[in-house]
Design a protein around this motif. Structure first.
Motif, PDB file in Angstrom:
ATOM      1  N   PHE A  96       1.043  -1.177   0.490  1.00  0.00           N
ATOM      2  CA  PHE A  96      -0.130  -0.183   0.126  1.00  0.00           C
ATOM      3  C   PHE A  96       0.751   1.211  -0.053  1.00  0.00           C
ATOM      4  O   PHE A  96       1.807   1.185   1.002  1.00  0.00           O
ATOM      5  N   ASN A  97       0.808   2.616  -0.747  1.00  0.00           N
ATOM      6  CA  ASN A  97       1.437   3.550  -1.257  1.00  0.00           C
ATOM      7  C   ASN A  97       0.383   4.054  -1.394  1.00  0.00           C
ATOM      8  O   ASN A  97       0.041   4.299  -2.874  1.00  0.00           O
ATOM      9  N   LEU A  98       0.065   5.214  -0.684  1.00  0.00           N
ATOM     10  CA  LEU A  98      -0.448   6.299  -1.298  1.00  0.00           C
ATOM     11  C   LEU A  98      -0.237   6.764  -2.194  1.00  0.00           C
ATOM     12  O   LEU A  98      -0.849   7.269  -3.248  1.00  0.00           O
ATOM     13  N   VAL A  99       1.186   7.750  -1.907  1.00  0.00           N
ATOM     14  CA  VAL A  99       1.716   7.977  -3.619  1.00  0.00           C
ATOM     15  C   VAL A  99       1.151   7.352  -4.772  1.00  0.00           C
ATOM     16  O   VAL A  99       1.348   7.761  -5.874  1.00  0.00           O
ATOM     17  N   GLU A 100       1.286   6.118  -5.103  1.00  0.00           N
ATOM     18  CA  GLU A 100       1.375   5.366  -5.922  1.00  0.00           C
ATOM     19  C   GLU A 100      -0.618   5.350  -6.570  1.00  0.00           C
ATOM     20  O   GLU A 100      -0.614   5.746  -7.240  1.00  0.00           O
ATOM     21  N   ARG A 101      -0.775   5.316  -5.414  1.00  0.00           N
ATOM     22  CA  ARG A 101      -2.279   5.123  -5.467  1.00  0.00           C
ATOM     23  C   ARG A 101      -2.669   6.655  -5.785  1.00  0.00           C
ATOM     24  O   ARG A 101      -3.517   6.375  -7.094  1.00  0.00           O
ATOM     25  N   PHE A 102      -2.555   7.347  -5.779  1.00  0.00           N
ATOM     26  CA  PHE A 102      -2.658   8.960  -5.976  1.00  0.00           C
ATOM     27  C   PHE A 102      -2.192   8.986  -7.298  1.00  0.00           C
ATOM     28  O   PHE A 102      -3.102   9.614  -8.284  1.00  0.00           O
ATOM     29  N   ALA A 103      -0.474   8.585  -7.750  1.00  0.00           N
ATOM     30  CA  ALA A 103      -0.651   9.322  -9.197  1.00  0.00           C
ATOM     31  C   ALA A 103      -1.606   8.071 -10.677  1.00  0.00           C
ATOM     32  O   ALA A 103      -1.810   8.823 -11.139  1.00  0.00           O
ATOM     33  N   THR A 104      -1.587   6.657 -10.086  1.00  0.00           N
ATOM     34  CA  THR A 104      -2.430   5.946 -10.934  1.00  0.00           C
ATOM     35  C   THR A 104      -3.762   7.110 -11.049  1.00  0.00           C
ATOM     36  O   THR A 104      -5.016   6.625 -11.500  1.00  0.00           O
ATOM     37  N   LEU A 105      -4.491   7.350  -9.854  1.00  0.00           N
ATOM     38  CA  LEU A 105      -5.099   7.768  -9.869  1.00  0.00           C
ATOM     39  C   LEU A 105      -5.237   8.984 -11.041  1.00  0.00           C
ATOM     40  O   LEU A 105      -6.359   9.531 -11.461  1.00  0.00           O
ATOM     41  N   ARG A 106      -5.007  10.378 -10.138  1.00  0.00           N
ATOM     42  CA  ARG A 106      -4.554  10.409 -11.362  1.00  0.00           C
ATOM     43  C   ARG A 106      -5.189  10.723 -12.568  1.00  0.00           C
ATOM     44  O   ARG A 106      -4.725  11.032 -13.549  1.00  0.00           O
ATOM     45  N   ALA A 107      -3.624   9.788 -13.071  1.00  0.00           N
ATOM     46  CA  ALA A 107      -2.960   8.878 -14.382  1.00  0.00           C
ATOM     47  C   ALA A 107      -4.477   8.519 -15.245  1.00  0.00           C
ATOM     48  O   ALA A 107      -4.969   8.315 -16.321  1.00  0.00           O
ATOM     49  N   SER A 108      -4.954   7.829 -14.720  1.00  0.00           N
ATOM     50  CA  SER A 108      -6.296   7.027 -14.601  1.00  0.00           C
ATOM     51  C   SER A 108      -7.329   8.898 -16.060  1.00  0.00           C
ATOM     52  O   SER A 108      -8.336   8.791 -16.809  1.00  0.00           O
ATOM     53  N   ILE A 109      -7.610   9.425 -14.563  1.00  0.00           N
ATOM     54  CA  ILE A 109      -8.688  10.284 -14.850  1.00  0.00           C
ATOM     55  C   ILE A 109      -8.070  11.293 -16.252  1.00  0.00           C
ATOM     56  O   ILE A 109      -8.851  11.861 -16.645  1.00  0.00           O
ATOM     57  N   ALA A 110      -6.604  11.658 -15.672  1.00  0.00           N
ATOM     58  CA  ALA A 110      -6.315  12.529 -17.381  1.00  0.00           C
ATOM     59  C   ALA A 110      -6.257  11.212 -19.092  1.00  0.00           C
ATOM     60  O   ALA A 110      -7.062  12.123 -19.689  1.00  0.00           O
ATOM     61  N   ASP A 111      -6.359  10.248 -18.475  1.00  0.00           N
ATOM     62  CA  ASP A 111      -6.809   9.696 -19.765  1.00  0.00           C
ATOM     63  C   ASP A 111      -8.106   9.455 -19.390  1.00  0.00           C
ATOM     64  O   ASP A 111      -9.099  10.013 -21.024  1.00  0.00           O
ATOM     65  N   ARG A 112      -8.847   9.387 -18.779  1.00  0.00           N
ATOM     66  CA  ARG A 112     -10.770   9.442 -18.956  1.00  0.00           C
ATOM     67  C   ARG A 112     -10.444  10.789 -20.256  1.00  0.00           C
ATOM     68  O   ARG A 112     -11.546  11.546 -20.767  1.00  0.00           O
ATOM     69  N   LEU A 113     -10.655  11.839 -19.514  1.00  0.00           N
ATOM     70  CA  LEU A 113     -10.427  12.835 -19.653  1.00  0.00           C
ATOM     71  C   LEU A 113      -9.873  13.605 -20.976  1.00  0.00           C
ATOM     72  O   LEU A 113     -10.787  14.536 -22.552  1.00  0.00           O
ATOM     73  N   ALA A 114      -8.879  12.944 -21.737  1.00  0.00           N
ATOM     74  CA  ALA A 114      -8.542  12.680 -22.679  1.00  0.00           C
ATOM     75  C   ALA A 114      -9.521  12.282 -23.997  1.00  0.00           C
ATOM     76  O   ALA A 114      -9.301  12.558 -25.068  1.00  0.00           O
ATOM     77  N   LYS A 115      -9.640  11.295 -23.751  1.00  0.00           N
ATOM     78  CA  LYS A 115     -11.161  10.008 -24.478  1.00  0.00           C
ATOM     79  C   LYS A 115     -11.999  10.901 -24.186  1.00  0.00           C
ATOM     80  O   LYS A 115     -12.787  10.503 -25.872  1.00  0.00           O
ATOM     81  N   ARG A 116     -12.721  11.515 -23.630  1.00  0.00           N
ATOM     82  CA  ARG A 116     -13.520  12.632 -24.186  1.00  0.00           C
ATOM     83  C   ARG A 116     -13.535  13.758 -24.745  1.00  0.00           C
ATOM     84  O   ARG A 116     -14.513  13.997 -24.900  1.00  0.00           O
ATOM     85  N   ALA A 117     -12.331  14.268 -24.617  1.00  0.00           N
ATOM     86  CA  ALA A 117     -12.142  15.614 -25.534  1.00  0.00           C
ATOM     87  C   ALA A 117     -12.057  14.814 -27.033  1.00  0.00           C
ATOM     88  O   ALA A 117     -12.358  15.969 -27.725  1.00  0.00           O
ATOM     89  N   VAL A 118     -11.077  14.086 -27.507  1.00  0.00           N
ATOM     90  CA  VAL A 118     -11.234  13.115 -28.390  1.00  0.00           C
ATOM     91  C   VAL A 118     -13.145  12.675 -29.475  1.00  0.00           C
ATOM     92  O   VAL A 118     -13.111  13.215 -29.930  1.00  0.00           O
ATOM     93  N   TYR A 119     -13.594  12.414 -27.851  1.00  0.00           N
ATOM     94  CA  TYR A 119     -15.204  11.796 -27.729  1.00  0.00           C
ATOM     95  C   TYR A 119     -16.041  13.528 -28.591  1.00  0.00           C
ATOM     96  O   TYR A 119     -16.596  13.515 -30.230  1.00  0.00           O
ATOM     97  N   LEU A 120     -15.365  14.314 -27.996  1.00  0.00           N
ATOM     98  CA  LEU A 120     -16.287  15.148 -28.269  1.00  0.00           C
ATOM     99  C   LEU A 120     -16.146  16.340 -29.557  1.00  0.00           C
ATOM    100  O   LEU A 120     -16.952  16.978 -30.227  1.00  0.00           O
ATOM    101  N   ARG A 121     -14.702  16.698 -30.027  1.00  0.00           N
ATOM    102  CA  ARG A 121     -13.968  16.951 -30.634  1.00  0.00           C
ATOM    103  C   ARG A 121     -14.785  16.337 -32.432  1.00  0.00           C
ATOM    104  O   ARG A 121     -14.943  16.754 -33.104  1.00  0.00           O
ATOM    105  N   THR A 122     -14.746  14.917 -31.709  1.00  0.00           N
ATOM    106  CA  THR A 122     -14.746  14.036 -32.789  1.00  0.00           C
ATOM    107  C   THR A 122     -16.312  14.089 -33.449  1.00  0.00           C
ATOM    108  O   THR A 122     -16.570  14.471 -34.459  1.00  0.00           O
TER     109      THR A 122
END
Length: 72
Positions: free
Chosen positions: A13-39
């Protein structure tokens, strides 16, 4: 009466790693949503003749945008 609390942190259990994973997941979802809306916006802006030239029916625009963004 006494209480004994035994709080154990699970190994690995490493809080820093979990937070980094969460941040990357959110960034990925936002990027995909941006591609969807632009298309979606770009295809919806085309007139029927341009869509016909591309072989796209107006009813397929949403599914094409989802495929472009999410690969579904």
């Amino acid at each position: 009466m006494a209480y004994a609390n035994d709080i154990r942190i699970a190994s690995g259990f490493n809080l820093v790693e979990r937070f980094a994973t969460l941040r990357a997941s959110i960034a990925d979802r936002l990027a995909k949503r941006a591609v969807y809306l632009r298309t979606l916006n770009e295809l919806e802006a085309l007139n029927d003749r341009d869509l016909a030239d591309l072989g796209i029916a107006r009813s397929n625009i949403q599914s094409l945008a989802k495929e472009a963004a999410y690969g579904v």
